[in-house]
Design a protein around this motif. Structure first.
Motif, short mmCIF file in Angstrom:
data_model
loop_
_atom_site.label_atom_id
_atom_site.label_comp_id
_atom_site.label_asym_id
_atom_site.label_seq_id
_atom_site.Cartn_x
_atom_site.Cartn_y
_atom_site.Cartn_z
N ARG A 95 0.83 -1.21 0.00
CA ARG A 95 0.00 0.00 0.00
C ARG A 95 0.87 1.26 0.00
NH1 ARG A 95 -2.83 -3.08 4.07
NH2 ARG A 95 -4.69 -4.07 3.16
N CYS A 122 -4.52 3.62 -7.26
CA CYS A 122 -4.42 2.54 -6.28
C CYS A 122 -4.96 2.95 -4.91
CB CYS A 122 -2.97 2.08 -6.12
SG CYS A 122 -2.25 1.45 -7.64
N VAL A 123 -4.81 4.23 -4.59
CA VAL A 123 -5.14 4.70 -3.25
C VAL A 123 -6.59 5.15 -3.15
CG1 VAL A 123 -4.52 6.37 -1.45
CG2 VAL A 123 -2.75 5.44 -2.95
#
Length: 306
Positions: A95, A122-123
């Motif tokens: 992450r 992605c976040v």
């Protein structure tokens, strides 16, 4: 098109496994014990330990992954950590790497369209702001491509160069307007585009767009050409009455905005006739970068046929 998860599987996972296998080997675990922890075969562990696996240095040299691998290996070796704990620790690293980290960097290399966008896929998932930026940059790229295809435009490129710009829907300043840094110039009978569009790539075109948007938010695109009477006549023949303004740079954005308000609308064509040290320039305005470029091409064609 490649997904970030492919980067994790193809690049991160082999690197993390190889690092962990080597670290566990140093703790004295057998290759079969290591294989059991990693969920792979003993033959795969042999390759990891012998270095017969490609390692991504941007992962292996990162202190966050190094520290996590050391903690996981120590936990496996003394029994204080199980697979659940190890997965949680490594997912935390993934992450972090997806948030403007090395996974992001490698993903941008694999998908060049993401480069320079500050991608947060992605976040945060799909980001409307990023989508707006992509749309604006794409429109300016298409507009400059059209410019290079139209040789007739060469004669109307000012000595200072041409630029085509487009603003974000909620633009407030010059950094919210995309244009070509260094401007577009005529060279050897062709139009040369020196770089891809960037936000903040223009000052004068940006100020013109921002002045127009203050009166009509839909007017987000502009292109500048050399002022020529045949061009202005072509505009009038299309029912466009060009608006003349003073060439001075001081407070130009405010003066243009006031002129637009006095007109009661933002015209498609505005121009000045120059001043000492200032070349006469005409601006074509419209809804987006591509539409203003198409209009400019049509006006130039009409001007040359007159």
């Amino acid at each position: 098109m490649r997904f970030p998860s492919e980067i994790v599987v193809d690049r991160f996972l082999p690197t993390a496994r190889a690092m962990l296998a080597s670290e566990l080997s140093e703790h004295g675990l057998t290759q079969q014990e290591i294989a059991d922890h990693l969920g792979v075969t003993q033959a795969a562990v042999s390759k990891y330990v012998s270095g017969d696996v490609e390692i991504e240095s941007r992962f292996s040299e990162d202190p966050r992954l190094q520290s996590t691998i050391e903690d996981v290996a120590a936990g496996f070796a003394d029994g204080s950590m199980d697979a659940y704990d190890a997965l949680g620790a490594l997912l935390d690293v993934i992450r972090a790497f997806e948030d403007r980290g090395p996974i992001c960097e490698i993903h941008e290399e694999a998908v060049p369209a993401l480069a320079g966008l500050g991608c947060d896929l992605c976040v945060r998932g799909h980001d409307e702001a990023v989508a707006d930026e992509r749309a604006v940059l794409s429109a300016v790229r298409n507009a400059t491509r059209l410019l290079t295809e139209e040789t007739a435009m060469v004669a109307y490129v000012p000595n200072v160069g041409t630029n085509v710009g487009m603003a974000l829907p909620d633009a407030e300043g010059e950094r919210d307007v995309a244009a070509v840094p260094g401007r577009v110039h005529a060279m050897r009978g062709r139009i040369n585009v020196p770089a891809n569009p960037e936000f903040g790539g223009s000052q004068h075109v940006a100020r013109t767009i921002l002045a127009a948007m203050a009166v009509d938010p839909s007017r987000r695109g502009a292109l500048n050409l050399a002022t020529d009477e045949s061009l202005l006549t072509a505009a009038r023949d299309r029912g466009i009455e060009p608006l003349q303004f003073d060439a001075g740079y001081e407070n130009r954005r405010e003066r243009l905005e006031a002129a637009f308000r006095d007109r009661g609308a933002v015209p498609n064509v505005v121009y000045h006739e120059g001043a000492f040290g200032i070349e006469p320039i005409t601006y074509v305005l419209g809804e987006d970068a591509l539409k203003v470029t198409q209009l400019a091409v049509e006006l130039v064609d009409a001007a040359q046929q007159a």
